[in-house]
Design a protein around this motif. Structure first.
Motif, PDB file in Angstrom:
ATOM      1  N   VAL A   1       0.844  -1.199   0.000  1.00  0.00           N
ATOM      2  CA  VAL A   1       0.000   0.000   0.000  1.00  0.00           C
ATOM      3  C   VAL A   1       0.881   1.251   0.000  1.00  0.00           C
ATOM      4  O   VAL A   1       1.814   1.357   0.792  1.00  0.00           O
ATOM      5  CB  VAL A   1      -0.949   0.026   1.222  1.00  0.00           C
ATOM      6  N   MET A   2       0.583   2.134  -0.948  1.00  0.00           N
ATOM      7  CA  MET A   2       1.299   3.428  -1.018  1.00  0.00           C
ATOM      8  C   MET A   2       0.358   4.512  -0.499  1.00  0.00           C
ATOM      9  O   MET A   2      -0.847   4.443  -0.738  1.00  0.00           O
ATOM     10  CB  MET A   2       1.632   3.780  -2.474  1.00  0.00           C
ATOM     11  N   HIS A   3       0.918   5.533   0.164  1.00  0.00           N
ATOM     12  CA  HIS A   3       0.103   6.626   0.703  1.00  0.00           C
ATOM     13  C   HIS A   3       0.777   7.959   0.344  1.00  0.00           C
ATOM     14  O   HIS A   3       2.001   8.035   0.292  1.00  0.00           O
ATOM     15  CB  HIS A   3       0.013   6.543   2.228  1.00  0.00           C
ATOM     16  N   TRP A   4      -0.046   8.978   0.156  1.00  0.00           N
ATOM     17  CA  TRP A   4       0.478  10.310  -0.143  1.00  0.00           C
ATOM     18  C   TRP A   4       0.137  11.255   1.003  1.00  0.00           C
ATOM     19  O   TRP A   4      -1.000  11.240   1.511  1.00  0.00           O
ATOM     20  CB  TRP A   4      -0.133  10.833  -1.441  1.00  0.00           C
ATOM     21  N   PHE A   5       1.131  12.051   1.409  1.00  0.00           N
ATOM     22  CA  PHE A   5       0.972  12.923   2.574  1.00  0.00           C
ATOM     23  C   PHE A   5       1.303  14.370   2.196  1.00  0.00           C
ATOM     24  O   PHE A   5       2.245  14.620   1.429  1.00  0.00           O
ATOM     25  CB  PHE A   5       1.922  12.490   3.705  1.00  0.00           C
ATOM     26  N   ARG A   6       0.560  15.294   2.771  1.00  0.00           N
ATOM     27  CA  ARG A   6       0.803  16.732   2.586  1.00  0.00           C
ATOM     28  C   ARG A   6       1.471  17.296   3.843  1.00  0.00           C
ATOM     29  O   ARG A   6       1.313  16.736   4.934  1.00  0.00           O
ATOM     30  CB  ARG A   6      -0.532  17.461   2.384  1.00  0.00           C
ATOM     31  N   PRO A   7       2.171  18.435   3.678  1.00  0.00           N
ATOM     32  CA  PRO A   7       2.773  19.047   4.880  1.00  0.00           C
ATOM     33  C   PRO A   7       1.699  19.645   5.790  1.00  0.00           C
ATOM     34  O   PRO A   7       0.616  20.002   5.328  1.00  0.00           O
ATOM     35  CB  PRO A   7       3.659  20.147   4.299  1.00  0.00           C
TER      36      PRO A   7
ATOM     37  N   LEU B   1       3.957  13.874  -0.697  1.00  0.00           N
ATOM     38  CA  LEU B   1       5.082  12.940  -0.466  1.00  0.00           C
ATOM     39  C   LEU B   1       4.509  11.525  -0.409  1.00  0.00           C
ATOM     40  O   LEU B   1       3.498  11.293   0.236  1.00  0.00           O
ATOM     41  CB  LEU B   1       5.724  13.350   0.848  1.00  0.00           C
ATOM     42  N   LYS B   2       5.137  10.592  -1.127  1.00  0.00           N
ATOM     43  CA  LYS B   2       4.630   9.213  -1.135  1.00  0.00           C
ATOM     44  C   LYS B   2       5.434   8.378  -0.146  1.00  0.00           C
ATOM     45  O   LYS B   2       6.668   8.495  -0.091  1.00  0.00           O
ATOM     46  CB  LYS B   2       4.762   8.616  -2.538  1.00  0.00           C
TER      47      LYS B   2
END
Ligand SMILES: Cc1cc2nc3c(=O)[nH]c(=O)nc-3n(C[C@H](O)[C@H](O)[C@H](O)COP(=O)(O)OP(=O)(O)OC[C@H]3O[C@@H](n4cnc5c(N)ncnc54)[C@H](O)[C@@H]3O)c2cc1C
Length: 385
Positions: free
Chosen positions: A224-230, A265-266
């Motif tokens: 599982v890949m996830h994307w995150f914001r600052p 960011l992944k």
């Protein structure tokens, strides 16, 4: 449609490896049919999620280092042929504790092959990556020439170049069955039967369905890949604050990140996923999937909001020793197998295309494939699985 069209080579599976192979064969003037059960690039296999790391500090095994050098050349050729920017040098960090197998492996590869690198303490990590929060005992190798490659755009580029060079590309047309015929192969799909001198199987996680007797046990692993914001209050998560990394956060357990290319960011955990199958895999992302990576974000990248803005399931096709399978079928030499995954194959995609075209056309290649043969000695990768 004629009942029995004939090709030099049929390529089944047009993800990373198959699309690259179809392109290389077509540009060499071969009559090529490319088949895919879906419409690549898509999100059901192994080649989605916007970014992949290309790294020469091959902590897994230094034997891959010369291949990465060749792969860089192939990426640059693909960029020139397609007019697309696919390769982004941004540097990468390999982190862990002082006894980390990942850091030791990266060090071995860079030293053995004379690759530019820097050895870092925790303070040095923060200088290179101010948004990271390593523990004081963290050490790292910084490889300035590592980079990112773009999987979906690469597949699109391979396929459009293949079609432009004369390949027949049939999407939404699965190979149902292949049958050896004298010195060639017959391939059946829902639309008919095709004949070819050679068949390249590049079906990723579906390989054991089509070749159950391969001789190497392939395991499909859910990732599982996830994307995150600052967080709103911080200066962002640009590559100069969080470059690509692979981080052995506990002995034998690795997580990774690729920088924010505009979509966040992944991050994900390398291996440690459930064994699954491509047709029945749980494609929904659960709260526990998110919690596993969010806790690492909170621990090591406190500037990121630990609630991901997006998540996606992807598949590794693992061999027991973590090395690829690139070989002819054990009993049917007209059938060639391309299964370079175990979670680290994408960086080689354009080179694999060249290798498979060499094997299909000439029967041999200048690249040493001994590590990837079905009947190999079985030297395991150090920290896999
Ligand atoms: C989350 C994640 C992160 C990764 N990170 C990296 C990284 O940073 N660096 C790196 O080098 N590698 C990485 N990898 C590994 C890399 O992405 C894979 O090695 C590579 O994408 C495998 O490509 P493939 O062509 O073998 O498989 P796929 O891209 O899955 O292609 C297989 C194709 O076969 C088709 N197909 C299946 N069955 C049939 C059939 N019967 N008939 C016709 N077509 C069929 C499918 O539709 C599919 O399009 C990562 C993988 C994942 C999942």
């Amino acid at each position: 449609m004629p009942s029995s069209p004939t090709y030099d080579v049929i390529v089944a599976g047009l993800g990373a490896m198959g699309s690259a192979t179809a392109y290389q064969l077509a540009r060499r003037g071969r009559r090529v049919l490319g088949l895919d059960r879906f419409t690549p690039p898509h999100t059901r296999g192994s080649t989605h999620g916007h970014t992949r790391i290309i790294r020469t500090a091959y902590w897994d095994d230094p034997s891959y280092v010369p291949l990465v050098g060749r792969a860089y050349e192939s990426w640059r050729e693909l960029e020139a042929a397609s007019g697309q920017r696919l390769l982004f040098p941004a540097g990468a960090l390999y982190l862990g504790g002082t006894d980390s197998a990942l850091v030791a492996g990266a060090r071995t590869s860079v030293q053995l092959h004379g690759i530019p690198y820097e050895e870092l303490s925790a303070a040095g990590v923060i200088r290179h990556a101010p948004a990271l929060q390593p523990t004081p005992d963290t050490v790292a190798i910084w490889e300035p020439e590592a980079g990112l490659v773009l999987p979906e755009l690469a597949v699109t580029s391979f396929l459009s170049l293949a079609a432009r060079s004369g390949a027949d590309i049939h999407v939404e047309e699965p190979l149902l069955q292949w049958t050896p015929t004298g010195d060639g192969v017959a391939v059946t799909t829902p639309r008919g039967t095709y004949h070819a001198d050679r068949l390249v199987l590049a079906v990723g996680p579906w390989m054991s369905q089509l070749v159950p007797d391969l001789g190497v046990a392939l395991t499909v692993e859910r990732q599982v890949m996830h994307w995150f914001r600052p967080k709103a209050t911080v200066p962002g998560l640009a590559p100069d604050r969080v470059p690509s990394f692979m981080w052995e956060y506990e002995p034998g357990h690795i997580w990774y990140s690729t920088p924010d290319m505009g979509d966040g960011l992944k991050a994900g955990i390398h291996h440690d996923g459930d064994t699954t199958a491509p047709d029945t895999v749980q494609r929904d992302v659960s709260d526990s999937d998110i919690a596993r990576v969010s806790s690492l974000i909170e621990r090591f990248i406190p500037d990121a909001n630990p609630a991901p803005v997006a998540s996606a399931v992807c598949l590794y096709t693992d061999t027991p020793d973590g090395h690829f399978v690139i070989d002819s079928h054990p009993r049917h030499p007209a059938v060639l197998i391309a299964s370079p995954c175990s979670g680290h194959g994408f960086k080689f995609a354009p080179l694999i295309g060249e290798i498979m075209a060499d094997l299909a056309v000439d029967g041999h290649t200048s690249i040493d494939l001994s590590l990837f043969r079905i009947a190999r000695s079985g030297r395991p990768l150090p920290t896999a699985h």
